[in-house]
Scaffold this active site. Structure first.
Site, PDB file in Angstrom:
ATOM      1  N   LYS A   1       0.819  -1.215   0.000  1.00 54.75           N
ATOM      2  CA  LYS A   1       0.000   0.000   0.000  1.00 54.75           C
ATOM      3  C   LYS A   1       0.861   1.276   0.000  1.00 54.75           C
ATOM      4  CE  LYS A   1      -3.887  -2.265   2.318  1.00 54.75           C
ATOM      5  NZ  LYS A   1      -4.971  -2.090   3.305  1.00 54.75           N
TER       6      LYS A   1
ATOM      7  N   HIS B   1      -2.184  -5.517   1.693  1.00 51.35           N
ATOM      8  CA  HIS B   1      -3.451  -6.238   1.579  1.00 51.35           C
ATOM      9  C   HIS B   1      -3.116  -7.658   1.159  1.00 51.35           C
ATOM     10  CE1 HIS B   1      -7.476  -7.464   0.378  1.00 51.35           C
ATOM     11  NE2 HIS B   1      -6.885  -8.016  -0.677  1.00 51.35           N
TER      12      HIS B   1
ATOM     13  N   TYR C   1     -12.631  -2.688  -3.458  1.00 55.23           N
ATOM     14  CA  TYR C   1     -13.113  -2.761  -2.072  1.00 55.23           C
ATOM     15  C   TYR C   1     -14.639  -2.681  -1.984  1.00 55.23           C
ATOM     16  CZ  TYR C   1      -8.410  -2.414  -0.036  1.00 55.23           C
ATOM     17  OH  TYR C   1      -7.115  -2.662   0.371  1.00 55.23           O
TER      18      TYR C   1
ATOM     19  N   ASN D   1      -2.048   0.285   6.687  1.00 53.02           N
ATOM     20  CA  ASN D   1      -1.524  -0.961   7.257  1.00 53.02           C
ATOM     21  C   ASN D   1      -0.626  -1.743   6.297  1.00 53.02           C
ATOM     22  OD1 ASN D   1      -3.503  -1.937   5.592  1.00 53.02           O
ATOM     23  ND2 ASN D   1      -4.533  -3.188   7.141  1.00 53.02           N
TER      24      ASN D   1
ATOM     25  N   GLU E   1      -9.661 -11.570  -6.958  1.00 49.46           N
ATOM     26  CA  GLU E   1      -8.794 -10.382  -6.878  1.00 49.46           C
ATOM     27  C   GLU E   1      -7.675 -10.426  -7.919  1.00 49.46           C
ATOM     28  OE1 GLU E   1      -9.585  -9.591  -2.101  1.00 49.46           O
ATOM     29  OE2 GLU E   1      -7.568 -10.142  -2.786  1.00 49.46           O
TER      30      GLU E   1
HETATM   31  P1  CMP Z   1      -7.323  -4.684   3.738  1.00 46.19           P
HETATM   32  O1  CMP Z   1      -6.790  -6.038   4.034  1.00 46.19           O
HETATM   33  O2  CMP Z   1      -6.757  -3.975   2.558  1.00 46.19           O
HETATM   34  O3  CMP Z   1      -8.910  -4.792   3.539  1.00 46.19           O
HETATM   35  C1  CMP Z   1      -9.801  -3.750   3.886  1.00 46.19           C
HETATM   36  C2  CMP Z   1      -9.109  -2.600   4.508  1.00 46.19           C
HETATM   37  O4  CMP Z   1      -9.932  -1.684   5.175  1.00 46.19           O
HETATM   38  C3  CMP Z   1      -8.177  -3.109   5.592  1.00 46.19           C
HETATM   39  O5  CMP Z   1      -7.095  -3.783   5.014  1.00 46.19           O
HETATM   40  C4  CMP Z   1      -7.855  -1.840   6.351  1.00 46.19           C
HETATM   41  O6  CMP Z   1      -6.735  -1.171   5.815  1.00 46.19           O
HETATM   42  C5  CMP Z   1      -9.098  -1.005   6.095  1.00 46.19           C
HETATM   43  N1  CMP Z   1      -9.806  -0.797   7.357  1.00 46.19           N
HETATM   44  C6  CMP Z   1     -10.387  -1.726   8.118  1.00 46.19           C
HETATM   45  N2  CMP Z   1     -10.939  -1.146   9.213  1.00 46.19           N
HETATM   46  C7  CMP Z   1     -10.662   0.181   9.122  1.00 46.19           C
HETATM   47  C8  CMP Z   1     -10.947   1.303   9.933  1.00 46.19           C
HETATM   48  N3  CMP Z   1     -11.630   1.163  11.075  1.00 46.19           N
HETATM   49  N4  CMP Z   1     -10.530   2.508   9.523  1.00 46.19           N
HETATM   50  C9  CMP Z   1      -9.848   2.646   8.350  1.00 46.19           C
HETATM   51  N5  CMP Z   1      -9.544   1.596   7.529  1.00 46.19           N
HETATM   52  C10 CMP Z   1      -9.949   0.392   7.923  1.00 46.19           C
END
Ligand code: CMP
Length: 142
Positions: free
Chosen positions: A11, A117, A51, A114, A128
């Site tokens: 990311k 993904h 998403y 984070n 995906e």
């Molecule tokens: P990812 O695995 O990319 O799949 C969905 C994403 O939503 C997740 O990782 C997080 O980065 C994001 N996400 C989940 N919960 C929250 C939250 N409370 N606030 C912001 N982003 C979120």
């Protein structure tokens, strides 16, 4: 053990922090191999489509904004039990809960930023991978 393919995205927080190589090295140390890779900047439409299952979540707008804020490295990773292995290597979605040594513990900034993904099931991985890659762009070693 079954050979699998899974989708991984490095990311924007980690591409901008110059941690692409550090993250790929964690995959490689765990015997995951790159079967396809694309460095790109997602459009709003492409990120929203990816998403779509989170469309009703309160963080959807923030998620799309973040995922379009900088480059992403989209990869197909392959190896034994690649889907579950990749999720173990990434660590918990919220880095505050991620185990020592996981990618999110090492590089993530917050639950939104984070770092990576990873597909959460084989069905999600197939969907995906097809969302980002044509069949002829993915190596088939097995
Ligand atoms: P990812 O695995 O990319 O799949 C969905 C994403 O939503 C997740 O990782 C997080 O980065 C994001 N996400 C989940 N919960 C929250 C939250 N409370 N606030 C912001 N982003 C979120």
């Amino acid at each position: 053990m079954s050979k699998e393919k899974t989708l991984s995205i490095i990311k924007p927080n980690s591409t901008l922090d110059n941690n692409i190589g550090n993250i790929i090295s964690v995959f490689e140390k765990n015997d995951l191999r790159i079967a396809a890779a694309k460095l790109t900047k997602l459009s709003k439409e492409k990120a929203e489509g990816f998403y779509i299952e989170h469309k009703e979540r309160p963080f959807f707008g923030e998620l799309v904004n973040f995922m379009t804020s900088g480059p992403v490295l989209i990869m197909v990773l392959e190896g034994d039990n690649a889907v579950v292995k990749n999720r173990d290597i990434m660590g918990a979605t919220n880095p505050a809960n991620a185990a020592e040594g996981t990618i999110r513990k090492l590089f993530a900034k917050s639950v939104g930023e984070n770092s990576v993904h990873g597909s959460d099931s084989l069905a999600a991985a197939d969907r995906e991978i097809a969302y980002f890659f044509d069949k002829n762009e993915v190596l088939n070693r097995f």
